[in-house]
Design an enzyme around this catalytic site. Structure first.
Site, short mmCIF file in Angstrom:
data_model
loop_
_atom_site.label_atom_id
_atom_site.label_comp_id
_atom_site.label_asym_id
_atom_site.label_seq_id
_atom_site.Cartn_x
_atom_site.Cartn_y
_atom_site.Cartn_z
N HIS A 64 22.06 67.27 45.97
CA HIS A 64 21.64 66.82 44.64
C HIS A 64 22.60 67.28 43.54
O HIS A 64 22.43 66.90 42.37
CB HIS A 64 20.20 67.29 44.33
CG HIS A 64 20.06 68.73 43.97
ND1 HIS A 64 19.60 69.68 44.86
CD2 HIS A 64 20.29 69.40 42.81
CE1 HIS A 64 19.56 70.86 44.26
NE2 HIS A 64 19.98 70.72 43.03
N ASP A 108 18.89 68.25 51.89
CA ASP A 108 19.63 68.45 50.64
C ASP A 108 20.87 69.32 50.89
O ASP A 108 20.91 70.50 50.53
CB ASP A 108 18.70 69.10 49.60
CG ASP A 108 19.32 69.14 48.21
OD1 ASP A 108 20.41 68.56 48.03
OD2 ASP A 108 18.70 69.75 47.31
N SER A 203 21.81 75.99 42.01
CA SER A 203 21.73 75.05 43.13
C SER A 203 23.04 74.99 43.88
O SER A 203 24.12 75.03 43.28
CB SER A 203 21.39 73.65 42.63
OG SER A 203 20.03 73.53 42.35
#
Length: 255
Positions: A64, A108, A203
């Site tokens: 992402h 992910d 992230s």
């Protein structure tokens, strides 16, 4: 310019509880260049996500984290607001998301092919991957690191920070996150509000357990990254070792 908050908004829309791309809350400033595998993924000179260098020409991160085709990887950095002599800035030539990633929570994970090989030295080094399907015991202390926000409504950190989080039992992660948690491909951690941990901007960064990157930072509670009622969730790296090795092999001598 596409900003990191676009990804945060996207992930918030995916569930009633929500998740957000995940800075380090509390913790401590890392010793400069003590984590030479760390990568800052940037758009237009602005930090967006973290990542780790696993080969001279490949960085592992979260799927992402891709916002556009203009990403630059910064290696050898401690203070990303400065042009340190140790830094290497390399453009990304190929974005290889896991084929089953559909823009939500599962799968992910992404590999970034660098336009040129990084120069390995005392500031820039690769990190070895864990063994395929190796067991990760619950309750062990692991380290997270990144340049993300230092609190839900606080600015990001210019210098690399790190903190410790403890692995949670998969059954507890599943009970809390329900359909958003897949214990075959995810792991999660528990923490206290005082101790803190990951937040927006972290992230794609690593969860290091016993010197190996066992997790890639994936998502947190959308309203408060430091809410201990919602464990921090990471993509389980050892579940994807065959795919990672396949991609690396296929791109061994590809420019």
């Amino acid at each position: 310019m596409i900003h990191a908050y676009c990804i945060i908004l996207l992930l918030q829309l995916l569930s009633p509880t929500g998740g957000s791309e995940s800075g380090i809350v509390n913790g401590k400033v890392s010793k400069p260049h003590s984590r030479p595998y760390m990568a800052s993924l940037q758009y237009d000179g602005q930090h967006s996500c973290g990542g780790i260098l696993i080969r001279e020409d490949f960085v592992l991160t979260a799927a992402h984290c891709k916002q556009s085709d203009t990403m630059t990887v910064v290696l050898g950095a401690h203070n990303i607001s400065k042009k340190e002599k140790s830094q290497q800035r390399i453009n990304v030539t190929k974005y290889i998301k896991h084929p089953k990633y559909n823009g939500k929570y599962d799968y992910d994970i992404m590999l970034l092919k660098l336009k040129k090989n990084a120069t390995l030295n005392k500031f820039v080094k690769t990190i070895g991957l864990p063994k395929k399907k190796g067991k990760i015991p619950a309750n062990i202390k692991c380290t997270v690191a990144g340049w993300g926000r230092t609190g839900q409504d606080k600015p990001a950190s210019d210098v690399l920070k790190e903190n410790t989080e403890k692995l949670q039992f998969n059954s507890e992660c599943k009970y809390i996150w329900q359909q958003y948690f897949d214990d075959d491909s995810m792991i999660c951690t528990k923490f206290t509000r005082k101790a803190g941990g990951i937040c927006q901007g972290d992230s794609g960064g690593p969860l290091i357990c016993n010197t190996k990157p066992q997790g890639i930072t994936a998502f947190t509670d959308k309203n408060d990254c430091n809410n201990p009622e919602w464990p921090h969730v990471f993509t389980k790296v050892n579940a994807f070792i065959p795919w990672i090795k396949k991609v690396l092999k296929e791109n061994r001598n590809v420019a």
